[in-house]
Scaffold this active site. Structure first.
Site: not given
Ligand code: ZN
Ligand code: NAG
Ligand code: ZN
Length: 359
Positions: A201, A219, A222
């Site tokens: 990316e 993220e 998470h």
């Molecule tokens: Zn997610």
């Protein structure tokens, strides 16, 4: 191998909405997309083969309704334009089923001090920009929990972060530019808690590529044990929102509620406050509304010809050059300042602003 609750950010190519040139007879491109979406995120059985022919079949309609409900769309059970547009948006790859706020089994860190290590860097950005994006992203979570983070430079950190392309050692290879942007593992030892970014990316500090801060903050949510939220304003909403105002980057109340359900609020910083277990913790203030007639400020000070208005963890910055005041998190300018200041004043000839809190 322990099966990772793998989290993947998808960036569906925007161009898929663009009509192909007239010579190409394509089958309805949305069909595959929708079927895959429902399989990936709504647990549509892979053997519901009749999808292409019978998109009005019971299980499919049920899944479409489930998806529309979760994403806050009108629940029609049909692939209306709003639904198709939503399906085409970049998003995180964690399914929207099951427990939405936390991972099944409630994995969380059993300690409050966590370490992170940036194993390697992308060449897309200067190292300082990468460091700063991760710092800011972690800071957002740190502010509303008892968690603290420190960076280490060698050895095994709780949260190991790296950039890689394709196969990178965890059996979940990245896929080149677009689509999958990053993935992260829920709290735990070893690979768990770790965050990997797809280096194919184009990582950017602004929106000219994939914004590293936004993806990292999601993220890290998470990594700390949060799952997805159905609240479209939340950072943990599964659909990546490149329109997020970066100057006002912050967690939504829903993210705060989620993370505090795992770790509780930050310890009260005022030394004179009663800290008994029966004390009810004041809810984290939401974002103050600039035009709220009842708005009051914690402190006001000048600074080099501008005026700063402090409120909770935010401040407005009013300059001579800009009619609209800018709105910021205090921590983005002064990471060591607490929120909820009591007073502030500028000493012009020392080019210094004193701020006060508590006694
Ligand atoms: Zn997610
Ligand atoms: C970063 O480290 C990971 C894990 O060791 C490796 O797979 C990847 O190729 C490295 N990336 C770069 C850009 O060096
Ligand atoms: Zn990985």
């Amino acid at each position: 191998m322990k099966h990772p609750a793998i989290l993947v950010l998808f960036c569906l190519p925007v161009c898929s909405a663009y009509p192909l040139n007239g010579g190409v007879r394509e089958k309805d491109p949305s069909t595959d997309l929708v079927q895959q979406y429902l399989e990936n995120y709504y647990d549509l059985a892979k053997d519901v083969k009749q999808f292409v022919r019978r998109r009005d079949s019971g299980p499919v309609v049920k899944k479409i309704r489930e998806m529309q409900k979760f994403l806050g769309l009108e629940v029609t059970g049909k692939l209306d334009p709003d639904t198709l547009a939503m399906i085409r948006k970049p998003r995180c790859g964690v399914p929207d089923v099951g427990q939405f706020t936390t991972f099944p089994g409630l994995p969380k860190w059993r300690k409050t001090h966590l370490t992170y290590r940036i194993v390697n860097y992308t060449l897309d950005l200067p190292r300082e920009a990468v460091d700063s994006a991760f710092e800011k992203a972690l800071k957002a979570w740190e502010e509303v929990t008892p968690l603290t983070f420190s960076k280490i430079y060698e050895g095994e950190a709780d949260i190991m972060i790296f950039f890689a392309v394709r196969e990178h050692g965890d059996f979940i290879p990245f896929d080149g530019a677009g689509n999958v942007l990053a993935h992260a593992y829920p709290p735990g030892p070893g690979l768990d808690g770790d965050v990997h970014f797809d280096d194919d990316e184009l990582w950017r500090e602004d929106k000219s590529g994939t914004n590293l801060l936004l993806v990292a903050a999601h993220e890290f949510g998470h990594s700390l044990g949060l799952y997805h939220s159905a609240d479209p304003t939340a950072l943990m909403y599964p659909v990546y929102n490149p329109r997020t105002d970066l100057t006002r980057f912050r967690l939504a109340q829903d993210d705060v509620n989620g993370i505090q359900s795992l770790y509780g609020p930050p310890p009260t910083s005022s030394p004179d406050g009663p800290a008994g277990p029966t004390e009810s913790v004041p809810p984290e203030p939401g974002t103050p509304a600039t035009c709220d007639p009842a708005l009051s400020f914690d402190a006001v000070s000048s600074l080099r010809g501008e005026i700063l208005f402090f409120k909770d963890r935010y401040f407005w910055r009013r300059s001579r050059w800009n009619l609209e005041p800018e709105f910021h998190l205090i921590s983005t300018f002064w990471p060591s300042l607490p929120s909820g200041l009591d007073a502030a004043y500028e000493v012009n000839n020392k080019d210094t602003v004193f701020v006060f809190k508590g006694k």
